[in-house]
Design an enzyme around this catalytic site. Sequence first.
Site: not given
Ligand code: BES
Ligand code: ZN
Ligand code: ZN
Length: 509
Positions: A286, A358, A360
């Site tokens: 990230k 991750e 899911r």
């Molecule tokens: N933990 C994150 C989602 C999240 C985002 C939680 C903001 C709380 C606040 C999750 O694991 C994630 O990174 N999701 C990605 C999915 C994408 C790579 C398909 C996302 O939402 O960008």
């Molecule tokens: Zn996450």
């Molecule tokens: Zn994530």
Amino acid sequence: MNTLAIEATQRDPLSVSCDLLVVDWVQGAKRPLGAALILDKALDGALTQLIESRAFQGKLGERLVFPTFGKLKARHIAVIGVGKKESVDADALRRLGGFVVRTAREHKASSIVIAPSSVMSDKLDARTATQALVEGTRLSAYHFHAFKGLQHKKEDPTHQLKRLQVIASDGRMLKAMQEGIERGQILAEATILARDLVNTPSSDMTPQQLADQAMKLAVKGSGITCKVLDQKTMERLGMRAALAVARGSMHPPVGVHLIYRPKQSKKSIAVVGKAVTFDSGGLSIKPADGMMTMKIDMAGAAAVVGLFKALAVLKPNVTVHGIFLAVENMPSGSAYRPGDIVAAMDGTTIEVLNTDAEGRVTLADALTYATQQKPDLIVDLATLTGACVSALGEDIAGLFSNNEGLSQRLLTASVETGESLWRLPLHKPYIPQIRSKIADIKNIGTGGSGGGAITAALFLHTFVNDIPWAHLDIAGPSYAERETRPDQPYGASGYGVRLLMRFVQALGK
Ligand code: BES
Ligand code: ZN
Ligand code: ZN
């Protein structure tokens, strides 16, 4: 730590010494009612005069605070609006609790007396109203100060709210209020436990530490048992998807299976929580800003733990399984990679195209494990997608379900507890977006644009078969960067604890 003592009393509001005496005011009321009338008389009509001269209307949260200059035993009086009579519901009372705390803070009041005058009606009985008021008060007074150091102690002589008394006008009301206070406190404490777990930095909330918190609840008399699945057990069970996510971290994964089994049980439910103790994104790392709050990525599991804290005391007639697979998502030489294919516990092969999706992947195995317990229904809570935050904002969780009745029950519970929830579609035409050319399924949707919360939910759906199931994407409401409502201060919200408890209790009736 809870140092706030809350009690109901049948005393005359004029005879109780306190820093702050609070009366509510229904919007549009022409004359003071109940306790407000008693106060007005004691002050020779000053209250009515003030309300007229300041054009005070009684909108929810509108406040009029004045000193009593020794005329009454209370140091200050606050008249707080609760809004129009027809819109006064439990949530308004929760917010009222928040405004009471705010007023107390501004006037450095440590003892408060609330003399409800007109908020309790046929629609809102004294027990429900008091419960909501107490929830609002406790949840607004919450601070996470476990990590405040010496400097804070020197600088900050913060006043502490020590005592809250609620006045009942007769014996029946007193009893109802006492029940309301007890329930309100139990639910607030359970929510606060979830908040504390989420607010704790990931370095102090590793998978093992999260599991330890769950284990602490399995004590004699609680009706709760706790099975811990260590890495070896997870390997033996074939939880290869969850294990793959954990592989990049120095902290081994830990699975938790809490069971609350009452003597008489009408139904059984499995509640599954996403438990990523830190989500760096893994090798699909990230950006710095996106990682800043990722200690909250175990908020689903925290809600499960909070729920069990409440189950142990409120003891509904429903068997509840609480399940989470705690992992940390880190990049390293041993981390799972984009392009890897992992076989989940149920045999489904997952092509991992983004290691940041991750949640899911871990939930695939957690849901399979949940279905093996053969519950009547499954509810999962997960901080799953940024897309859900884009769709619904920070206040509202997304609800996905394969079952109408279950959805309705959850939506009803959410209205009652004030934890906003909105149903989104499990739109089948998007399934091709998660179909893989070389495995059964991909962990991200491609070939479409948008709809990321939906494709994530469709992914999860694969692992629950035909069991009635609901998925709550709580990425938005689990954490607040700023106060969003008076009973939701900065930081973790504990979203889901009260909602789940309400839902489970209704199920047991
Ligand atoms: N933990 C994150 C989602 C999240 C985002 C939680 C903001 C709380 C606040 C999750 O694991 C994630 O990174 N999701 C990605 C999915 C994408 C790579 C398909 C996302 O939402 O960008
Ligand atoms: Zn996450
Ligand atoms: Zn994530």
